[in-house]
Motif scaffolding. Structure first.
Motif, PDB file in Angstrom:
ATOM      1  N   GLY A 338       0.813  -1.212   0.000  1.00  0.00           N
ATOM      2  CA  GLY A 338       0.000   0.000   0.000  1.00  0.00           C
ATOM      3  C   GLY A 338       0.843   1.257   0.000  1.00  0.00           C
ATOM      4  O   GLY A 338       0.549   2.224  -0.711  1.00  0.00           O
ATOM      5  N   ALA A 339       1.923   1.259   0.794  1.00  0.00           N
ATOM      6  CA  ALA A 339       2.804   2.428   0.874  1.00  0.00           C
ATOM      7  C   ALA A 339       3.508   2.694  -0.452  1.00  0.00           C
ATOM      8  O   ALA A 339       3.756   3.848  -0.818  1.00  0.00           O
ATOM      9  CB  ALA A 339       3.832   2.223   1.988  1.00  0.00           C
ATOM     10  N   ILE A 340       3.835   1.632  -1.182  1.00  0.00           N
ATOM     11  CA  ILE A 340       4.541   1.774  -2.461  1.00  0.00           C
ATOM     12  C   ILE A 340       3.724   2.609  -3.435  1.00  0.00           C
ATOM     13  O   ILE A 340       4.253   3.521  -4.096  1.00  0.00           O
ATOM     14  CB  ILE A 340       4.861   0.386  -3.038  1.00  0.00           C
ATOM     15  N   GLU A 341       2.426   2.327  -3.531  1.00  0.00           N
ATOM     16  CA  GLU A 341       1.584   3.116  -4.441  1.00  0.00           C
ATOM     17  C   GLU A 341       1.229   4.470  -3.839  1.00  0.00           C
ATOM     18  O   GLU A 341       1.207   5.479  -4.547  1.00  0.00           O
ATOM     19  CB  GLU A 341       0.314   2.336  -4.787  1.00  0.00           C
ATOM     20  N   GLU A 342       0.978   4.496  -2.534  1.00  0.00           N
ATOM     21  CA  GLU A 342       0.614   5.765  -1.886  1.00  0.00           C
ATOM     22  C   GLU A 342       1.712   6.804  -2.049  1.00  0.00           C
ATOM     23  O   GLU A 342       1.431   7.992  -2.271  1.00  0.00           O
ATOM     24  CB  GLU A 342       0.346   5.523  -0.398  1.00  0.00           C
ATOM     25  N   HIS A 343       2.986   6.376  -1.963  1.00  0.00           N
ATOM     26  CA  HIS A 343       4.108   7.311  -2.001  1.00  0.00           C
ATOM     27  C   HIS A 343       4.869   7.265  -3.328  1.00  0.00           C
ATOM     28  O   HIS A 343       5.987   7.785  -3.419  1.00  0.00           O
ATOM     29  CB  HIS A 343       5.052   7.027  -0.832  1.00  0.00           C
ATOM     30  N   ASP A 344       4.290   6.646  -4.348  1.00  0.00           N
ATOM     31  CA  ASP A 344       4.838   6.678  -5.711  1.00  0.00           C
ATOM     32  C   ASP A 344       6.276   6.158  -5.780  1.00  0.00           C
ATOM     33  O   ASP A 344       7.159   6.789  -6.371  1.00  0.00           O
ATOM     34  CB  ASP A 344       4.772   8.099  -6.285  1.00  0.00           C
ATOM     35  N   ILE A 345       6.510   4.981  -5.227  1.00  0.00           N
ATOM     36  CA  ILE A 345       7.838   4.372  -5.285  1.00  0.00           C
ATOM     37  C   ILE A 345       7.941   3.614  -6.611  1.00  0.00           C
ATOM     38  O   ILE A 345       7.677   2.406  -6.697  1.00  0.00           O
ATOM     39  CB  ILE A 345       8.070   3.439  -4.078  1.00  0.00           C
TER      40      ILE A 345
END
Length: 393
Positions: A338-345
């Motif tokens: 979830g964090a990967i997409e939320e923070h555009d990694i």
């Protein structure tokens, strides 16, 4: 489901009650069309409400992937689809794997995660400078468990959805209740060995899902699998899935004995699906070829075909731990995903997709994708007929 029996061919919607948009009879037909009251034997799976409705409204049969939705969301979203499609049929897909924990308890699952795996995930976070997620990821909103499964099933059973599709597992009691409530039942399987169990459970339609397919898939290629499933299934109709992207694929599926096709990857680049698609994912899908997909267990703990990215490569690297089984892998990586997409990694952003992604290179409305599939199928079938008759052209 109400007593009007939407799945009866006798109740097939006529051209004067399908709304203002003009519809024409499809150039392709199978017994599935009469059985379900659809124009074309094209079944479309998507995790997006608007996309599912558009597939049904374009004359196919839309199926909503609801496995990661809370029960109250399933109730609301199925009702929304019904509003969008009227009396046309649509389905819902749930994953019902055996061996899941009893309760929706994240703490219990986390306590059993090996230190080696937690350290690997922490190192991945540090290497790519991933900030913490502000909310649970799609795979950690709740824990895949018998508790959640039963609540999801209640939401589905009490809805007026026309079909229950079982993506993994097809328990006989679930199949039996769905049929009692007037819902057609379907199971996706990836091996001929699974056919007897599906038949014993009472499913009415089988999807033969080949190795080419996106997301959870098996080890046998579509061309090898479909005829074996058709022969083993007897009178039970079979849909072909995995690598289906053009009318030539649909014609081939019909030639192998399938009565229709099941597509998922085809809709990822539909206009309707873009509200649920990260722009980086969209670009990676547009650029991807068949060889740019890989099967990994790092997503959920079960074999899952997705576009190859830094995520899959990290788990394939020397020294990486073997992914845990479902739902332990879900909990291990869910918040990070979830964090990967939320923070555009960007290096780690990825999407499930089948090898058919090579055929989809731009964004189009569902109706246009459907029309192209139907036209290509008709052309391919005419071409086959000419060859059989040894006619020129």
């Amino acid at each position: 489901m109400s007593g009007d029996n939407r799945l009866s061919g006798d109740n097939r919607p006529s051209s004067d009650n399908r709304g203002s948009e003009e519809k024409t009879m499809s150039a392709i037909w199978s017994p599935m069309c009469e059985r379900f009251g659809i124009d074309s034997p094209i079944f479309g799976f998507a995790h997006d409400v608007e996309t599912v409705a558009a597939i049904t409204n374009a004359g196919g049969f839309g199926v909503y992937g609801a496995t990661r939705r809370f029960p109250h969301e399933i109730t609301q979203e199925l009702a929304h689809i019904r509003q969008l499609v009227g009396n046309r049929p649509f389905g819902v897909d749930l994953v019902l794997p055996p061996g899941m924990p009893e309760h929706n308890s994240r703490e219990g699952i986390e306590a059993e995660s090996p230190e080696e795996h937690r350290a690997f995930v922490d190192e991945l976070i540090q290497r790519h400078h991933v900030p913490k997620a502000t909310k649970p990821g799609m795979r950690t909103r709740f824990i895949r468990s018998k508790e959640i499964e039963q609540e999801q099933l209640r939401a589905v059973m009490e809805s007026d959805v026309d079909m229950l599709a079982c993506g993994i597992g097809a328990p006989a009691d679930v199949v039996g209740e769905a049929k009692e409530r007037g819902k057609c039942t379907l199971a996706l399987i990836g091996s001929p060995h699974h056919v007897p169990k599906a038949i014993a459970a009472g499913v009415e339609v089988i999807v033969a899902q080949g190795y080419d397919a996106g997301a959870h898939t098996g080890p046998i290629g579509t061309y090898s699998l479909v005829p074996q499933i058709v022969d083993a299934a007897g009178d039970i109709p079979v849909l072909a899935a995995g690598g289906v992207a053009t009318g030539r694929h649909i014609a081939a599926a019909l030639a192998m004995g399938a009565q229709g096709v099941w597509l998922g990857t085809a809709w990822l680049l539909s206009s309707e699906h873009q509200g649920d698609m990260h722009p980086v994912n969209r670009d990676k899908l547009i650029q991807a070829g068949s060889a740019d997909t890989v099967i990994t267990r790092s997503e959920s703990g079960k074999p899952f075909r997705q576009v190859r990215t830094g995520w899959s490569q990290a788990w394939e690297a020397e020294g990486a731990p073997a992914p845990l089984k479902m739902p332990y892998q879900d909990v291990l990586v869910g918040d990070l995903l979830g964090a990967i997409e939320e923070h555009d990694i960007e290096p780690l952003i990825h999407s499930g997709a089948g090898q058919s992604i090579a055929y989809f290179n731009d964004v189009k409305p569902v109706a246009e994708i459907m029309a192209q599939l139907i036209d290509e199928t008709a052309q391919a079938l005419r071409h086959q007929t000419r060859h059989l008759r040894n006619e020129p052209g």
